[in-house]
Design a protein around this motif. Structure first.
Motif, PDB file in Angstrom:
ATOM      1  N   GLY A 442       0.801  -1.331  -0.051  1.00 49.06           N
ATOM      2  CA  GLY A 442      -0.144  -0.006  -0.162  1.00 49.06           C
ATOM      3  C   GLY A 442       0.892   1.218  -0.055  1.00 49.06           C
ATOM      4  N   VAL A 459      -5.334  -1.253  -5.549  1.00 50.03           N
ATOM      5  CA  VAL A 459      -4.989  -1.525  -4.431  1.00 50.03           C
ATOM      6  C   VAL A 459      -6.081  -2.446  -3.721  1.00 50.03           C
ATOM      7  CG1 VAL A 459      -4.474  -0.726  -2.132  1.00 50.03           C
ATOM      8  CG2 VAL A 459      -3.531   0.474  -4.036  1.00 50.03           C
ATOM      9  N   GLY A 463      -6.318  -6.466  -2.341  1.00 47.64           N
ATOM     10  CA  GLY A 463      -6.868  -6.675  -0.983  1.00 47.64           C
ATOM     11  C   GLY A 463      -7.890  -7.690  -0.935  1.00 47.64           C
ATOM     12  N   PHE A 477      -7.010  -1.397   3.539  1.00 45.64           N
ATOM     13  CA  PHE A 477      -6.556  -0.454   2.787  1.00 45.64           C
ATOM     14  C   PHE A 477      -7.177   1.004   2.795  1.00 45.64           C
ATOM     15  CE2 PHE A 477      -4.473  -3.895  -0.014  1.00 45.64           C
ATOM     16  CZ  PHE A 477      -3.339  -3.621   0.640  1.00 45.64           C
ATOM     17  N   GLN A 481      -5.846   4.697   1.481  1.00 44.85           N
ATOM     18  CA  GLN A 481      -6.340   5.325   0.621  1.00 44.85           C
ATOM     19  C   GLN A 481      -6.620   6.800   1.118  1.00 44.85           C
ATOM     20  OE1 GLN A 481      -7.025   4.428  -2.625  1.00 44.85           O
ATOM     21  NE2 GLN A 481      -7.327   2.070  -2.573  1.00 44.85           N
ATOM     22  N   ASN A 499     -11.222   2.041  -3.791  1.00 48.11           N
ATOM     23  CA  ASN A 499     -10.767   0.822  -3.191  1.00 48.11           C
ATOM     24  C   ASN A 499     -11.804  -0.364  -2.993  1.00 48.11           C
ATOM     25  OD1 ASN A 499      -8.391   0.001  -1.322  1.00 48.11           O
ATOM     26  ND2 ASN A 499     -10.110  -0.906  -0.279  1.00 48.11           N
TER      27      ASN A 499
END
Length: 562
Positions: A442, A459, A463, A477, A481, A499
């Protein structure tokens, strides 16, 4: 029953609540070079994708091998104590018990009950009322009905249930699993009554409704595309050419309803409203339109080794038998809807044991304690609600309790190695997360500056690939973010929503869902082949989302945001 809080200070395993072992402190850059650390952290992911897609290993062997790589990286690269790394893996396995295994066992048990009672054949004939075209039927079942299941239950339920319903149409097993996996994308961001969006609000401290509004302006674009993808997967170019009106009506109605509900009503209800509107629109369409050349399951390209049903439907079933065949799925919808009412939700949630996982003390890179609490929420678990639905279905299916118990035993044996695959991958995800490997990836991606808006969905995709859930990816995450957005001067709500929106494309390739899909259709061990069927679509749709989010961060599509 003691209140949940009591277990925090009185662990059920004995001993004191405080553990003398010093905590493990995560380091996002253990090598001193962030790029090199990121390559190290990527090693388990690359191994997993290569073993599944390149070497076509079975999911349980690929999962176990990748778990070994993740443990080696955690201990050798990140300096995590070996026993602590193993404990993190056990913690992940324990998390999978309710989140995946308990849910999937009961979902497939309900299906097996319909087979044992003979109502599965009735269900298959009932789908003939949607017309003879199996491609249109697949859109209604996998996309519209699957979205309703995702809205209410989430997890692997939609994949498991829709896969076997598609087999009831005569769709070859592997193709049925692929269709169910691909369809379970657009609704995932709002699945489980909007749980992924709620998690975003919790981890970022920003209003969840704002994330819901922006996510609705992203995943609704996917909803326009997914039905066309389903037609192509089901029957190639011929399917798109001949059945495109169904894809257009189903996708457009779903997208509009999802967008309007998430922005102006409630993000928790977005998928429920969209699924019902989409199914209704398709049923209305079928009253005045049918493909000129209907394609039955027998005309689909067969799979090697797959037995395609070609028998003609038997005499029409009575209305009572048809209602009995649909009863389990109607009961599922009713139970999950009732479970959202506070008067029902509260007592279910009260049946929860909560405690700190023994011996697992971890500090984040900032020095804050990482939550390693374990909740055995058996009362409100999705699998428990499915168990209730199955039990209530027995009188309708005319199955005696003793026979239902026998069917449950056969269901457990049906999963076999799929259980090992699911346990291994959950262990893998928690080892990577608690050792700091996920944090490294990340931080590395966040260092790309303004281009991070393009990579932001990636990302979330990583995940979900690891955790198997959009809510899990947002928990991992979501904060990253938001922080990265502040560093590059972007909208934290946009990147947080990205995300979640980017993560939905990884649902179809996460090993947990691949294992669920193959177990549901009786093809345990062919996860690698299923992965190869859907991986390209996952990347293509991810690219679409990356471009969309990047343009939304610029004046080009900035007008799409609230």
């Amino acid at each position: 029953m003691e209140p949940r809080s009591a277990f925090r200070n009185n662990p059920p395993f004995g001993g004191s609540a405080e553990v003398a072992v010093p905590p493990y402190h995560q380091n996002p850059d253990p090598t001193g070079s962030l790029a090199l650390s990121a390559l190290l952290a990527l090693l388990p992911l690359v191994t997993l994708l290569f073993l599944l897609g390149g070497l076509r290993w079975k999911a349980h062997w690929a999962g176990l091998a990748t778990l070994g790589v993740a443990l080696a990286v955690a201990v050798g690269g990140y300096g995590m104590p070996p026993l602590l790394a193993l404990d993190a893996g056990l913690y992940g396995m324990a998390q999978s018990s309710l989140l995946i295994l308990w849910l999937t066992f009961n979902a497939i048990w309900i299906y097996n009950l319909t087979v044992r009672s003979g109502h599965f054949a009735v269900l298959r004939r009932a789908f003939g009322t949607l017309g003879e075209d199996v491609r249109v039927q697949a859109v209604v079942i996998a996309f519209s009905f699957g979205a309703l299941l995702e809205a209410l239950a989430g997890g692997g339920g939609p994949v498991a249930i829709c896969s076997v319903m598609l087999i009831a149409l005569g769709v070859p097993p592997l193709k049925a699993a692929a269709l169910a996996l691909i369809a379970d994308t657009a609704p995932v961001a709002f699945g489980g009554m909007g749980n992924p969006i709620t998690v975003l609000g919790e981890v970022t401290g920003l209003p969840a409704a704002e994330f819901g509004a922006v996510a609705g302006r992203q995943v609704s674009v996917l909803a326009l595309l997914i039905p066309f993808v389903l037609l192509f997967v089901a029957d190639g170019r011929r399917g798109v050419r001949q059945a495109w009106p169904a894809a257009l009506v189903g996708g457009l109605s779903f997208a509009l309803a999802q967008f309007l509900t998430s922005n102006f009503l409630s993000y928790q209800l977005a998928d429920i409203v969209a699924a019902i509107v989409s199914a209704g629109a398709l049923l209305l369409l079928l009253r005045s339109w049918r493909p000129r050349e209907p394609v039955t399951a027998a005309r689909l390209d067969p799979e090697p080794g797959a037995a395609v049903r070609t028998e003609a439907p038997a005499a029409a079933d009575s209305r009572g038998e048809t209602l009995r065949a649909f009863a389990p799925y109607a009961i599922i919808v009713v139970i999950f809807a009732l479970a959202q009412l506070e008067a029902v939700k509260a007592p279910l949630k009260a049946v929860t044991w909560s405690f700190d996982w023994p011996g697992l003390r971890v500090l984040s890179a900032s020095g804050d304690p990482v939550d390693t609490g374990y909740e055995f929420a058996i009362g409100s678990a999705t699998g428990t609600l499915l168990l209730f639905a199955g039990l209530l279905s027995l009188p309708f299916l005319r199955v005696r309790p003793v026979e239902a118990a026998r069917v449950y035993g056969r269901t457990l044996r049906q999963f076999g190695w799929a259980i090992v695959a699911i346990l291994a991958v959950f262990a893998l995800s928690y080892v990577m997360n608690l050792s700091g490997q996920i944090g490294t990836l990340g931080v590395w991606l966040a260092g790309t500056g303004a281009f991070f808006a393009f990579l932001s969905p990636v990302v979330g995709w990583f995940g979900v690939t690891i955790t198997g859930t959009d809510a899990g990816a947002n928990a991992l995450f979501g904060g990253l973010q938001s922080t990265a957005a502040g560093q590059i001067g972007a909208d934290p709500v946009l990147l947080g929503a990205a995300n979640s929106s980017g993560g939905v494309m990884a649902k179809m390739i996460s090993p947990q869902n691949l294992a669920i899909g193959t177990a549901a259709v009786g093809l345990v061990g062919r996860e690698g082949e299923l992965f190869r069927r859907v991986f390209g679509w996952s990347l293509l749709l991810l690219l679409v989302m990356c471009v969309l989010v990047y343009l939304q961060s610029t004046p080009v599509l900035g007008w799409m945001l609230p």
